[in-house]
Design a protein around this motif. Structure first.
Motif, PDB file in Angstrom:
ATOM      1  N   PHE A   1       0.790  -1.194  -0.193  1.00 41.67           N
ATOM      2  CA  PHE A   1      -0.357   0.410   0.162  1.00 41.67           C
ATOM      3  C   PHE A   1       1.585   1.787   0.149  1.00 41.67           C
ATOM      4  CE2 PHE A   1       0.969  -0.704   4.287  1.00 41.67           C
ATOM      5  CZ  PHE A   1       1.104   0.421   5.035  1.00 41.67           C
ATOM      6  N   GLU A   2       2.229   0.941   0.020  1.00 44.77           N
ATOM      7  CA  GLU A   2       3.230   2.243   0.646  1.00 44.77           C
ATOM      8  C   GLU A   2       4.063   2.407  -1.160  1.00 44.77           C
ATOM      9  OE1 GLU A   2       5.587   2.096   3.649  1.00 44.77           O
ATOM     10  OE2 GLU A   2       4.654   3.216   5.130  1.00 44.77           O
ATOM     11  N   PHE A   3       3.934   1.351  -2.068  1.00 46.03           N
ATOM     12  CA  PHE A   3       4.661   1.760  -2.960  1.00 46.03           C
ATOM     13  C   PHE A   3       3.977   1.094  -4.173  1.00 46.03           C
ATOM     14  CE2 PHE A   3       7.356  -0.039  -5.930  1.00 46.03           C
ATOM     15  CZ  PHE A   3       8.745   1.059  -5.847  1.00 46.03           C
ATOM     16  N   HIS A   4       3.512   2.061  -5.041  1.00 45.84           N
ATOM     17  CA  HIS A   4       3.133   0.858  -5.980  1.00 45.84           C
ATOM     18  C   HIS A   4       3.543   2.442  -7.626  1.00 45.84           C
ATOM     19  CE1 HIS A   4      -0.777   3.469  -5.901  1.00 45.84           C
ATOM     20  NE2 HIS A   4      -0.437   3.916  -4.737  1.00 45.84           N
ATOM     21  N   THR A   5       4.082   1.990  -8.683  1.00 42.83           N
ATOM     22  CA  THR A   5       4.371   2.857  -9.837  1.00 42.83           C
ATOM     23  C   THR A   5       3.837   1.734 -10.836  1.00 42.83           C
ATOM     24  OG1 THR A   5       6.198   2.082 -10.159  1.00 42.83           O
ATOM     25  CG2 THR A   5       6.293   4.152  -8.755  1.00 42.83           C
ATOM     26  N   LYS A   6       3.512   3.414 -12.248  1.00 43.58           N
ATOM     27  CA  LYS A   6       3.695   2.471 -13.323  1.00 43.58           C
ATOM     28  C   LYS A   6       4.372   3.423 -14.348  1.00 43.58           C
ATOM     29  CE  LYS A   6      -0.642   5.449 -14.452  1.00 43.58           C
ATOM     30  NZ  LYS A   6      -2.165   5.176 -14.166  1.00 43.58           N
ATOM     31  N   ILE A   7       4.774   2.813 -15.575  1.00 43.65           N
ATOM     32  CA  ILE A   7       4.851   3.199 -17.066  1.00 43.65           C
ATOM     33  C   ILE A   7       4.793   2.604 -17.333  1.00 43.65           C
ATOM     34  CG2 ILE A   7       7.125   1.423 -16.999  1.00 43.65           C
ATOM     35  CD1 ILE A   7       8.901   3.909 -17.930  1.00 43.65           C
TER      36      ILE A   7
ATOM     37  N   PHE B   1       5.900   8.245 -16.066  1.00 44.60           N
ATOM     38  CA  PHE B   1       6.054   7.381 -15.065  1.00 44.60           C
ATOM     39  C   PHE B   1       5.305   8.303 -13.648  1.00 44.60           C
ATOM     40  CE2 PHE B   1       8.922   6.913 -11.141  1.00 44.60           C
ATOM     41  CZ  PHE B   1       8.483   5.341 -11.361  1.00 44.60           C
ATOM     42  N   GLU B   2       4.352   7.028 -12.814  1.00 43.26           N
ATOM     43  CA  GLU B   2       3.826   8.145 -11.849  1.00 43.26           C
ATOM     44  C   GLU B   2       3.723   7.234 -11.051  1.00 43.26           C
ATOM     45  OE1 GLU B   2       0.148   9.490 -13.392  1.00 43.26           O
ATOM     46  OE2 GLU B   2       0.037   8.185 -15.460  1.00 43.26           O
TER      47      GLU B   2
ATOM     48  N   SER C   1       8.136  15.333  -7.965  1.00 46.34           N
ATOM     49  CA  SER C   1       9.045  14.510  -9.280  1.00 46.34           C
ATOM     50  C   SER C   1      10.363  13.092  -9.135  1.00 46.34           C
ATOM     51  CB  SER C   1       9.511  15.750  -9.958  1.00 46.34           C
ATOM     52  OG  SER C   1      10.517  16.768  -9.371  1.00 46.34           O
ATOM     53  N   VAL C   2      10.086  12.681 -10.409  1.00 45.76           N
ATOM     54  CA  VAL C   2      11.534  11.683  -9.975  1.00 45.76           C
ATOM     55  C   VAL C   2      12.540  12.504 -11.786  1.00 45.76           C
ATOM     56  CG1 VAL C   2      10.041  10.261 -11.423  1.00 45.76           C
ATOM     57  CG2 VAL C   2      12.527   9.366 -10.053  1.00 45.76           C
ATOM     58  N   LYS C   3      13.609  12.620 -11.561  1.00 44.46           N
ATOM     59  CA  LYS C   3      14.139  12.517 -12.753  1.00 44.46           C
ATOM     60  C   LYS C   3      15.057  11.772 -13.738  1.00 44.46           C
ATOM     61  CE  LYS C   3      14.509  17.419 -11.339  1.00 44.46           C
ATOM     62  NZ  LYS C   3      14.018  17.321  -9.862  1.00 44.46           N
ATOM     63  N   PHE C   4      14.788  11.039 -14.263  1.00 46.79           N
ATOM     64  CA  PHE C   4      15.729   9.836 -14.953  1.00 46.79           C
ATOM     65  C   PHE C   4      16.785  10.684 -16.297  1.00 46.79           C
ATOM     66  CE2 PHE C   4      11.502   6.872 -14.769  1.00 46.79           C
ATOM     67  CZ  PHE C   4      12.502   6.317 -13.502  1.00 46.79           C
ATOM     68  N   LYS C   5      18.050  10.320 -16.084  1.00 45.15           N
ATOM     69  CA  LYS C   5      19.111  10.173 -17.249  1.00 45.15           C
ATOM     70  C   LYS C   5      19.493   9.352 -17.221  1.00 45.15           C
ATOM     71  CE  LYS C   5      23.278  14.253 -17.323  1.00 45.15           C
ATOM     72  NZ  LYS C   5      23.479  14.453 -17.125  1.00 45.15           N
ATOM     73  N   ASN C   6      19.602   8.899 -18.927  1.00 49.68           N
ATOM     74  CA  ASN C   6      20.230   7.821 -18.787  1.00 49.68           C
ATOM     75  C   ASN C   6      19.910   6.829 -18.039  1.00 49.68           C
ATOM     76  OD1 ASN C   6      21.833   6.532 -20.826  1.00 49.68           O
ATOM     77  ND2 ASN C   6      23.919   6.917 -20.048  1.00 49.68           N
ATOM     78  N   GLU C   7      18.939   6.468 -17.635  1.00 43.45           N
ATOM     79  CA  GLU C   7      18.584   5.673 -16.796  1.00 43.45           C
ATOM     80  C   GLU C   7      18.283   4.256 -17.261  1.00 43.45           C
ATOM     81  OE1 GLU C   7      17.356   4.515 -12.463  1.00 43.45           O
ATOM     82  OE2 GLU C   7      17.750   6.269 -13.426  1.00 43.45           O
ATOM     83  N   LYS C   8      18.982   3.115 -16.498  1.00 43.43           N
ATOM     84  CA  LYS C   8      18.920   1.858 -17.518  1.00 43.43           C
ATOM     85  C   LYS C   8      18.641   0.853 -17.053  1.00 43.43           C
ATOM     86  CE  LYS C   8      23.983   2.973 -19.761  1.00 43.43           C
ATOM     87  NZ  LYS C   8      24.294   4.046 -19.265  1.00 43.43           N
TER      88      LYS C   8
ATOM     89  N   GLN D   1       8.252  12.438 -17.236  1.00 42.87           N
ATOM     90  CA  GLN D   1       8.140  11.615 -18.420  1.00 42.87           C
ATOM     91  C   GLN D   1       9.167  12.092 -19.463  1.00 42.87           C
ATOM     92  OE1 GLN D   1       4.070  14.102 -19.545  1.00 42.87           O
ATOM     93  NE2 GLN D   1       6.138  16.456 -20.241  1.00 42.87           N
ATOM     94  N   GLY D   2       9.210  11.107 -20.838  1.00 46.12           N
ATOM     95  CA  GLY D   2      10.509  11.912 -21.547  1.00 46.12           C
ATOM     96  C   GLY D   2      10.443  11.655 -22.360  1.00 46.12           C
ATOM     97  N   SER D   3      11.806  10.936 -23.572  1.00 49.60           N
ATOM     98  CA  SER D   3      11.848   9.807 -24.112  1.00 49.60           C
ATOM     99  C   SER D   3      12.449   8.603 -23.697  1.00 49.60           C
ATOM    100  CB  SER D   3      12.894  10.421 -25.856  1.00 49.60           C
ATOM    101  OG  SER D   3      14.316  11.357 -24.442  1.00 49.60           O
ATOM    102  N   TRP D   4      12.077   7.474 -24.518  1.00 50.44           N
ATOM    103  CA  TRP D   4      12.983   6.369 -24.378  1.00 50.44           C
ATOM    104  C   TRP D   4      12.757   5.663 -25.956  1.00 50.44           C
ATOM    105  CZ3 TRP D   4      11.346   1.843 -26.547  1.00 50.44           C
ATOM    106  CH2 TRP D   4       9.171   1.792 -27.638  1.00 50.44           C
ATOM    107  N   GLU D   5      14.501   4.952 -25.950  1.00 52.51           N
ATOM    108  CA  GLU D   5      15.073   4.208 -26.396  1.00 52.51           C
ATOM    109  C   GLU D   5      15.528   2.370 -26.268  1.00 52.51           C
ATOM    110  OE1 GLU D   5      18.712   5.485 -28.599  1.00 52.51           O
ATOM    111  OE2 GLU D   5      19.286   6.409 -26.675  1.00 52.51           O
ATOM    112  N   VAL D   6      15.352   1.528 -27.173  1.00 47.27           N
ATOM    113  CA  VAL D   6      16.364   0.289 -26.884  1.00 47.27           C
ATOM    114  C   VAL D   6      17.402  -0.169 -27.507  1.00 47.27           C
ATOM    115  CG1 VAL D   6      15.825  -1.860 -26.844  1.00 47.27           C
ATOM    116  CG2 VAL D   6      14.144  -0.705 -26.391  1.00 47.27           C
ATOM    117  N   LYS D   7      18.314  -0.002 -26.807  1.00 50.84           N
ATOM    118  CA  LYS D   7      19.422  -0.452 -26.734  1.00 50.84           C
ATOM    119  C   LYS D   7      20.189  -1.912 -26.218  1.00 50.84           C
ATOM    120  CE  LYS D   7      21.784   4.407 -26.759  1.00 50.84           C
ATOM    121  NZ  LYS D   7      22.584   4.720 -26.536  1.00 50.84           N
ATOM    122  N   GLY D   8      20.107  -3.003 -27.511  1.00 52.40           N
ATOM    123  CA  GLY D   8      20.517  -4.477 -26.785  1.00 52.40           C
ATOM    124  C   GLY D   8      19.387  -4.514 -26.355  1.00 52.40           C
TER     125      GLY D   8
END
Length: 211
Positions: free
Chosen positions: A33-39, A49-50, A178-185, A61-68
């Motif tokens: 009940f304390e932790f639930h997220t979705k993307i 992501f929220e 807010s949570v910030k993703f920078k080159n998050e893998k 929010q932002g951009s995504w790409e796939v590498k491997g």
């Protein structure tokens, strides 16, 4: 035997489909009940992501790409800029009240904000209505203070005694909302996504696809 070959062919077609196309969709993660997220990964390579971690509500929010077999997430650059709460408009209206309207960081109405007007040392307080507006009796107010949980408080001096309408915009507190993703893998495996922030707690880092 023919049916087996057809089924095998369909499986081959699915497996040959590019990973970028296969991972588009919504993913949910619920631990307790304390932790639930979705993307949500959109076909145009945008993501949202929220969720909630304890008492803190998170969103980016932002951009995504796939590498491997990795999903790379980058929040929009402007989310890394520190914003300040500010006055966006002030003027004179024909009404016989002093109007204060409060907007959030996205310029939408922010209902329930605490609005305090000071006149000769006396403080009059209101909570913003559903449109984010608070109405006060006309007076030569000296200052205005607006606050809301998770947002940066704003205090404004009012030297111009002719105005009776003001609109303010509150910025999210740097530590809230807010949570910030920078080159998050993130890892992509068996139709699920794995958040590296919780790799030491496996029960918390898996996002299952829901559509």
């Amino acid at each position: 035997m023919k049916k087996i070959y057809i089924l095998f062919g369909l499986l081959m077609l699915v497996s040959c489909k590019p990973l970028e196309s296969r991972i588009v969709g919504r993913y949910w993660h619920y631990a307790d009940f304390e932790f639930h997220t979705k993307i949500t990964l959109h076909p145009d390579h945008r993501f949202v992501f929220e969720g909630q971690e304890g008492l803190q509500f998170l969103k980016t929010q932002g951009s995504w790409e796939v590498k491997g077999h990795q999903l790379i997430l980058n929040s929009d650059p402007e989310l890394f800029l520190s914003r300040e709460s500010t006055v966006v408009e002030q003027g004179i209206s024909a009404t016989k009240t002093f109007s204060v309207r409060v907007l959030d960081q996205d310029a939408a109405a922010l209902p329930g904000a605490s609005i305090q007007m000071t006149h000769q040392g006396q403080i009059t307080g209101r909570a913003g209505d559903t449109s984010g507006e608070g109405l006060f009796p006309l007076a030569d107010y000296d200052s205005l203070q607006v606050s809301f949980i998770g947002y940066k408080e704003l205090t404004v001096k009012l030297p111009d005694k002719t105005i009776n309408s003001i609109t303010v915009q509150l910025a999210l507190d740097d530590l809230q909302g807010s949570v910030k993703f920078k080159n998050e893998k993130w890892q992509v495996k068996s139709g699920s996504l794995f958040d590296p922030r919780f790799k030491s707690r496996k029960w918390k880092n898996r996002y299952k696809k829901v559509d």
